[in-house]
Design an enzyme around this catalytic site. Sequence first.
Site, PDB file in Angstrom:
ATOM      1  N   ILE A  20       0.806  -1.225  -0.001  1.00 18.44           N
ATOM      2  CA  ILE A  20      -0.002  -0.177   0.114  1.00 18.44           C
ATOM      3  C   ILE A  20       0.774   1.088  -0.116  1.00 18.44           C
ATOM      4  O   ILE A  20       0.581   2.198  -0.375  1.00 18.44           O
ATOM      5  CB  ILE A  20      -1.059   0.005   1.237  1.00 18.44           C
ATOM      6  CG1 ILE A  20      -2.080  -1.098   1.054  1.00 18.44           C
ATOM      7  CG2 ILE A  20      -1.667   1.352   1.421  1.00 18.44           C
ATOM      8  CD1 ILE A  20      -3.001  -1.327   2.242  1.00 18.44           C
ATOM      9  N   ARG A  40      13.090   0.316   5.918  1.00 18.30           N
ATOM     10  CA  ARG A  40      14.071  -0.637   6.711  1.00 18.30           C
ATOM     11  C   ARG A  40      14.793  -1.294   5.649  1.00 18.30           C
ATOM     12  O   ARG A  40      15.907  -1.729   5.963  1.00 18.30           O
ATOM     13  CB  ARG A  40      13.647  -1.532   7.837  1.00 18.30           C
ATOM     14  CG  ARG A  40      12.932  -0.840   8.823  1.00 18.30           C
ATOM     15  CD  ARG A  40      12.754  -2.083  10.073  1.00 18.30           C
ATOM     16  NE  ARG A  40      11.613  -2.835   9.561  1.00 18.30           N
ATOM     17  CZ  ARG A  40      11.215  -3.813  10.315  1.00 18.30           C
ATOM     18  NH1 ARG A  40      11.543  -4.088  11.318  1.00 18.30           N
ATOM     19  NH2 ARG A  40      10.370  -4.804   9.679  1.00 18.30           N
ATOM     20  N   TYR A 153      -3.237  -6.827  17.343  1.00 16.71           N
ATOM     21  CA  TYR A 153      -3.270  -5.720  16.175  1.00 16.71           C
ATOM     22  C   TYR A 153      -4.558  -4.712  16.213  1.00 16.71           C
ATOM     23  O   TYR A 153      -4.333  -3.705  15.876  1.00 16.71           O
ATOM     24  CB  TYR A 153      -3.302  -6.830  14.984  1.00 16.71           C
ATOM     25  CG  TYR A 153      -3.588  -6.007  13.572  1.00 16.71           C
ATOM     26  CD1 TYR A 153      -2.296  -5.270  13.023  1.00 16.71           C
ATOM     27  CD2 TYR A 153      -4.484  -6.092  12.877  1.00 16.71           C
ATOM     28  CE1 TYR A 153      -2.479  -4.688  12.114  1.00 16.71           C
ATOM     29  CE2 TYR A 153      -4.529  -5.490  11.499  1.00 16.71           C
ATOM     30  CZ  TYR A 153      -3.559  -4.719  11.260  1.00 16.71           C
ATOM     31  OH  TYR A 153      -3.662  -4.205   9.837  1.00 16.71           O
ATOM     32  N   LYS A 157      -4.553  -0.777  15.958  1.00 15.54           N
ATOM     33  CA  LYS A 157      -5.173  -0.109  15.264  1.00 15.54           C
ATOM     34  C   LYS A 157      -6.421   0.884  15.671  1.00 15.54           C
ATOM     35  O   LYS A 157      -6.532   1.872  15.095  1.00 15.54           O
ATOM     36  CB  LYS A 157      -5.602  -0.822  14.046  1.00 15.54           C
ATOM     37  CG  LYS A 157      -4.536  -1.476  13.149  1.00 15.54           C
ATOM     38  CD  LYS A 157      -3.780  -0.581  12.775  1.00 15.54           C
ATOM     39  CE  LYS A 157      -2.787  -1.264  11.558  1.00 15.54           C
ATOM     40  NZ  LYS A 157      -1.864  -0.099  10.736  1.00 15.54           N
ATOM     41  N   THR A 188      -1.747  -7.524  -1.101  1.00 17.72           N
ATOM     42  CA  THR A 188      -0.373  -7.058  -0.731  1.00 17.72           C
ATOM     43  C   THR A 188       0.411  -8.148  -0.326  1.00 17.72           C
ATOM     44  O   THR A 188      -0.243  -9.417   0.127  1.00 17.72           O
ATOM     45  CB  THR A 188      -0.440  -6.116   0.351  1.00 17.72           C
ATOM     46  OG1 THR A 188      -0.960  -6.520   1.410  1.00 17.72           O
ATOM     47  CG2 THR A 188      -0.986  -4.776  -0.046  1.00 17.72           C
TER      48      THR A 188
END
Length: 255
Positions: A20, A40, A153, A157, A188
């Site tokens: 994304i 990274r 998670y 979020k 993705t």
Amino acid sequence: MTMTSLKGRHALVTGGGRGIGRAIAGCLVKAGATVTIVGRSPATLELAIVQGDAHAAAVADITDREAVQAAVQDAVARYGPVDLLIANAGAAASAPFMKTGPDMFRQMLDVNLLGVTNTAHAVLGSMTEKGFGRIVAVASTAGLKGYPYVSAYCAAKHAVVGFVRALALETARNGVTVNAVCPGFTDTDLVSESLARIMEKTDRTREEALAELVKHNPQGRLINPSEVAEAVLWLCSEGARSVTGQAIAVAGGEI
């Protein structure tokens, strides 16, 4: 995409080397912005530049506040103050709650929440001084609802969405808007890894595993990264100047 001009704007996209983030970076480049990507992996970042989806890159771990500050300073020295911040970098980890320890919660909060706050802190001062800025956090539908086996998670979020709503109120009179886009399951590498885990743990075929993911989307499909990028592009535009504190789902009607 071509109707919105971001000429003269400097955009910084975290996690901009793939998925994304890369779609967003490329979309902003096409709209005329000068784009710096942060990540990274030097090789991944360099490939995005070579293929025309960014102008420059900085290597940094978004959980490291000092490294983020240094990356932003380098970008500012090259192209001037950041006008558009797309805080996209994130990660997901899955496990039943009873097997989810403090370390996983800490990791999810560090990457998904502090990654956003660190970058926002690094750019907000100059945006306020200039009287213009766009901060867009790429959250998730997991920031608007719950899913099983990803409690850490989801918690992280949800925290991102809460942060966006709070900061939007602080900056509302300063010409800075703060919003989140919340994609559903998107096509993705991250989702490909999720499919592989489902296949490994359940002995399902890829088609069966994919059906399990897209069942949440009333349109019955994965979201394309370009669709998320288009939503971000609009939030960066002049036409969205009165839109702030929002969490916009890009999820085919799931929310």
